[in-house]
Design an enzyme around this catalytic site. Structure first.
Site, PDB file in Angstrom:
ATOM      1  N   TYR A  53       0.148  -4.658  -3.229  1.00 17.36           N
ATOM      2  CA  TYR A  53      -1.157  -4.232  -2.733  1.00 17.36           C
ATOM      3  C   TYR A  53      -0.931  -3.804  -1.286  1.00 17.36           C
ATOM      4  O   TYR A  53      -0.797  -4.630  -0.379  1.00 17.36           O
ATOM      5  CB  TYR A  53      -2.167  -5.371  -2.839  1.00 17.36           C
ATOM      6  CG  TYR A  53      -3.540  -5.040  -2.280  1.00 17.36           C
ATOM      7  CD1 TYR A  53      -4.093  -3.770  -2.424  1.00 17.36           C
ATOM      8  CD2 TYR A  53      -4.289  -6.011  -1.623  1.00 17.36           C
ATOM      9  CE1 TYR A  53      -5.344  -3.477  -1.916  1.00 17.36           C
ATOM     10  CE2 TYR A  53      -5.548  -5.727  -1.116  1.00 17.36           C
ATOM     11  CZ  TYR A  53      -6.070  -4.453  -1.272  1.00 17.36           C
ATOM     12  OH  TYR A  53      -7.319  -4.165  -0.757  1.00 17.36           O
TER      13      TYR A  53
ATOM     14  N   ASP B 181      -1.827  -0.786  -6.051  1.00 21.23           N
ATOM     15  CA  ASP B 181      -2.714   0.008  -5.211  1.00 21.23           C
ATOM     16  C   ASP B 181      -1.933   0.351  -3.957  1.00 21.23           C
ATOM     17  O   ASP B 181      -1.751  -0.491  -3.077  1.00 21.23           O
ATOM     18  CB  ASP B 181      -3.974  -0.804  -4.890  1.00 21.23           C
ATOM     19  CG  ASP B 181      -4.913  -0.082  -3.942  1.00 21.23           C
ATOM     20  OD1 ASP B 181      -4.591   1.045  -3.502  1.00 21.23           O
ATOM     21  OD2 ASP B 181      -5.973  -0.649  -3.621  1.00 21.23           O
TER      22      ASP B 181
END
Length: 251
Positions: free
Chosen positions: A105, A144
């Site tokens: 992330y 992400d």
């Protein structure tokens, strides 16, 4: 091997919006999530047949990553080997016989690029970490990545140029990563597809209008790119402001 990655924007919230049903439906060999926003044991989710690996931020209700794997990995590590990046639960690496799976992330550069200097250090350290792994066996990076690489990767590139997620600095670091020997799996199979996004703002009915950004990726070592069987985005699965992305690869 079928792999799923999804920024769930809070696992406890996503569980109330169909996460368990989507998890079962997708039937992945490994299911990676980002932005768990929780500490271990705070979510009532223990899928049968999977082992859970969770890495939480020190700050409660913030960031965090997790992986559920059907196959027991050879080893599991947390972080990317740099102390500065070891406080926000941003990376989990599972080692399998044929490859490394790295779930990340990536830090958001924030409004006004307030955190861009930190983001640049993260990018350089992550690339060095991945190259170290890649020297041993192929790498599958997912998560992400908080950047739309090219204009084709977001609905409105003009007004967003220079903003967090579409700054020249962040896009340049993605270019550096790919040039270092890695391949964007989705663009490998779908080089010219437009309107393919994985995140939509919660404002202005962005998802209804498909005014989105493609910021969730599977990146693979270029030497195994020809083993990609499927790389897709699953916008019909709801529960977060992101949707899952899928990779099926023969490793």
């Amino acid at each position: 091997m079928k792999l799923i990655s999804w920024n769930v924007n809070g696992l406890r919230a996503c569980l109330k919006k169909g996460f368990a049903q989507a998890f079962t439906q997708l039937d992945a060999d490994a299911f990676c999530i980002q932005e768990t926003k929780m500490q271990p044991g705070q979510a009532d989710f223990a899928p049968e047949g999977y082992t859970e690996y969770i890495y939480s931020a020190e700050k409660k209700g913030y960031s965090g990553t997790a992986v559920w794997s059907k196959t027991q990995p050879l080893s599991v590590s947390y972080g990317i080997g740099v102390e500065e990046h070891s406080h926000e639960g941003r990376a989990i690496t599972l080692e399998y016989p044929g490859f490394y799976l790295v779930n990340v992330y990536v830090p958001n550069a924030q409004e006004g690029l307030a955190r861009i200097d930190y983001r640049m250090r993260w990018e350089d350290d992550l690339r060095a970490y991945l190259l170290g792994l890649d020297a041993k066996k192929p790498v599958v990076l997912c998560g992400d990545l908080n950047v739309a690489h090219q204009e084709i990767d977001l609905k409105n590139p003009g007004p967003n140029r220079g903003a967090a997620g579409f700054s020249d600095q962040e896009r340049g670091k993605m270019t550096e990563l790919l040039a270092a020997g890695f391949t964007d799996s989705f663009r490998y199979l779908h080089p010219d597809v437009t309107g393919a996004y994985s995140w939509w703002s919660m404002r202005f009915k962005a998802r209804e209008r498909n005014a989105g950004w493609r910021i969730d990726y599977f990146i693979v070592s270029s030497r195994v790119a020809d083993r990609i069987r499927e790389a897709s985005i699953l916008p019909d699965i709801y529960g977060s402001d992101h949707c899952p992305v899928l990779l099926d690869i023969d490793l």
